[in-house]
Design an enzyme around this catalytic site. Structure first.
Site, PDB file in Angstrom:
ATOM      1  N   CYS A   1      -1.581   0.557  15.217  1.00 36.86           N
ATOM      2  CA  CYS A   1      -2.622   0.968  14.263  1.00 36.86           C
ATOM      3  C   CYS A   1      -3.801  -0.009  14.235  1.00 36.86           C
ATOM      4  O   CYS A   1      -3.625  -1.219  14.297  1.00 36.86           O
ATOM      5  CB  CYS A   1      -2.031   1.094  12.865  1.00 36.86           C
ATOM      6  N   ARG A   2      -5.016   0.595  14.117  1.00 37.73           N
ATOM      7  CA  ARG A   2      -6.239  -0.209  14.105  1.00 37.73           C
ATOM      8  C   ARG A   2      -6.519  -0.808  12.734  1.00 37.73           C
ATOM      9  O   ARG A   2      -7.372  -1.677  12.582  1.00 37.73           O
ATOM     10  CB  ARG A   2      -7.440   0.662  14.502  1.00 37.73           C
TER      11      ARG A   2
ATOM     12  N   CYS B   1      -0.002   6.861   7.455  1.00 39.99           N
ATOM     13  CA  CYS B   1      -1.358   6.290   7.509  1.00 39.99           C
ATOM     14  C   CYS B   1      -2.340   7.317   8.058  1.00 39.99           C
ATOM     15  O   CYS B   1      -2.028   8.057   8.986  1.00 39.99           O
ATOM     16  CB  CYS B   1      -1.324   5.070   8.419  1.00 39.99           C
TER      17      CYS B   1
ATOM     18  N   CYS C   1      -3.826   5.993  11.877  1.00 43.56           N
ATOM     19  CA  CYS C   1      -3.067   6.117  13.135  1.00 43.56           C
ATOM     20  C   CYS C   1      -2.162   7.354  13.207  1.00 43.56           C
ATOM     21  O   CYS C   1      -1.537   7.596  14.244  1.00 43.56           O
ATOM     22  CB  CYS C   1      -2.243   4.858  13.378  1.00 43.56           C
TER      23      CYS C   1
ATOM     24  N   ARG D   1      -6.364  -2.898   9.182  1.00 46.74           N
ATOM     25  CA  ARG D   1      -6.223  -4.340   9.015  1.00 46.74           C
ATOM     26  C   ARG D   1      -4.745  -4.740   8.925  1.00 46.74           C
ATOM     27  O   ARG D   1      -3.940  -4.034   8.339  1.00 46.74           O
ATOM     28  CB  ARG D   1      -6.954  -4.795   7.749  1.00 46.74           C
TER      29      ARG D   1
ATOM     30  N   THR E   1       0.813  -1.222   0.000  1.00 46.94           N
ATOM     31  CA  THR E   1       0.000   0.000   0.000  1.00 46.94           C
ATOM     32  C   THR E   1       0.849   1.275   0.000  1.00 46.94           C
ATOM     33  O   THR E   1       0.339   2.367  -0.250  1.00 46.94           O
ATOM     34  CB  THR E   1      -0.905   0.052   1.256  1.00 46.94           C
TER      35      THR E   1
ATOM     36  N   CYS F   1       9.598  29.152   1.769  1.00 44.95           N
ATOM     37  CA  CYS F   1      10.768  28.884   0.931  1.00 44.95           C
ATOM     38  C   CYS F   1      10.768  27.421   0.467  1.00 44.95           C
ATOM     39  O   CYS F   1      11.450  27.081  -0.491  1.00 44.95           O
ATOM     40  CB  CYS F   1      12.059  29.240   1.665  1.00 44.95           C
TER      41      CYS F   1
ATOM     42  N   ARG G   1       4.073   6.814   2.700  1.00 46.71           N
ATOM     43  CA  ARG G   1       3.231   7.917   3.170  1.00 46.71           C
ATOM     44  C   ARG G   1       2.612   7.565   4.517  1.00 46.71           C
ATOM     45  O   ARG G   1       2.339   6.396   4.778  1.00 46.71           O
ATOM     46  CB  ARG G   1       2.105   8.181   2.154  1.00 46.71           C
TER      47      ARG G   1
HETATM   48 ZN   LIG Z   1      -1.957   3.144  10.531  1.00 49.80          ZN
END
Ligand SMILES: [Zn+2]
Length: 347
Positions: free
Chosen positions: A39-40, A66, A69, A42, A31, A316, A64
């Site tokens: 983190c909740r 999430c 979370c 999956r 992903t 800047c 990147r």
């Molecule tokens: Zn997460």
């Protein structure tokens, strides 16, 4: 990272074990997203997971943050107990916290000491003294009698106050009328800690605390304004905190907090043009020089850009190389990339 450590980490994310919060970051190859251990969202398959020590490494590897979370939120955050003490000190600078007072609030004096040295480069005692002297200085500037100010600031003797004052300002309280003070504070953002400076006119510095040039910039601004930099509160900090928070939440695209940015006429012109680059867009040194009708001065524009002391507000970070690649940034390229991506996403 060691294989067995990775197994431990993978078990921790399956268990959403909060004890690991802050010790590693999970990134999911399929992903392109990175998460906190708790983190909740999956849980990914073991073979798709990569672990990093810091959010910075994950960003540099192209991941990147999430949205579930928010792994960039509360990075380096001030512990709650220390926050409470700082708030007490801000509301009454004459308050003196001794080791006993810290213990009463559940803080080990050694922890306090480490935190202050790491985050303010001074002990908590020195910080308190600076804070008291700053508030006393402003009262004297307002015409309050020195004796009363010294007493209000919690000094037991007038000579003790005079000595502390002189150590910081280089002159006695009575002869300080022509001096100025620049207030200094520390802010927390999703990209890490920043230092801000303000005068009565406005914000005169905003920089990430790990910026290499910070010390030089602080000296330059003190010299420019013939003032002493001292820990203290300033009404512009309140506005700045609110607006920065909104910016980082993607709810603010421009700033109205007053700024006070002394420099040469050319620097001022360059900084003004920077503020005309719209949120979510980028420019180049060449384009900025053209906008100033100084096409020959591309390099000088680049230098003035690098001398900007008020990051984010004077954007800047919106200047990139002609071929679109990210050129240098005082706060680090990973932050520049983050800011540009953030603005892209919220424009
Ligand atoms: Zn997460």
């Amino acid at each position: 990272m060691e294989l067995n450590l990775e197994e431990t980490y993978y078990k921790a994310i399956l268990a959403k074990d909060s004890a690991y919060e802050g010790t590693f970051i999970t990134a999911v190859k399929t992903t392109g997203i990175f998460c906190r251990p708790t983190c909740r969202a999956r849980k990914p398959k073991r073979e798709n997971v990569e672990f990093f020590k810091t959010t910075k490494e994950a960003i540099l590897s192209g991941y990147r943050p999430c949205k579930v979370c928010n792994p960039l939120e509360h990075l380096d955050e001030t512990p709650e107990a220390i926050k409470a003490i700082l708030a007490e000190l801000a509301s009454d600078p004459s308050t003196k916290f001794k080791d006993w007072d810290l213990l009463q609030r559940g803080i080990q004096p050694s922890q306090m000491r480490r935190w202050f040295l790491k985050n303010h480069g001074m002990t908590f005692q020195a910080y308190q003294r600076a804070f008291r002297i700053n508030s006393a200085f402003k009262k004297i500037q307002n015409g309050e009698p020195v004796t009363m100010v010294a007493f209000d600031a919690g000094f037991e003797s007038l000579s003790g106050f005079g000595d502390s004052f002189k150590a910081i300002f280089g002159s006695s309280p009575k002869h300080s009328k022509d001096k100025g003070v620049i207030d200094l504070t520390r802010l927390e953002t999703p990209l890490g800690t920043m230092f801000a400076c303000a005068t009565a006119e406005g914000i005169c510095l905003l920089e990430f605390s790990d910026r290499k040039m910070l010390e030089t910039e602080l000296k330059a601004i003190a010299k420019y304004l013939n003032a002493t930099i001292l820990q203290g509160e300033n009404p512009h900090f309140d506005t700045l905190r609110v607006q920065l928070a909104e910016y980082f939440e993607g709810r603010r695209t421009s700033f109205t907090v007053p700024i006070h940015s002394p420099g040469t006429d050319f620097q001022q012109a360059v900084w003004e043009k920077l503020q005309e680059i719209p949120y979510g867009e980028t420019s180049t040194y060449l384009r900025q020089a053209t906008r100033l009708n100084r096409m020959e001065a591309v390099r000088a524009v680049g230098n003035a850009n690098g001398m900007n002391r008020i990051s984010i507000i004077i954007p800047c970070h919106r200047v990139v190389g002609t071929d679109g690649h990210l050129t240098g940034y005082g706060g680090g390229l990973w932050r520049k990339k983050w800011l540009l991506d953030h603005e892209q996403e919220h424009r």
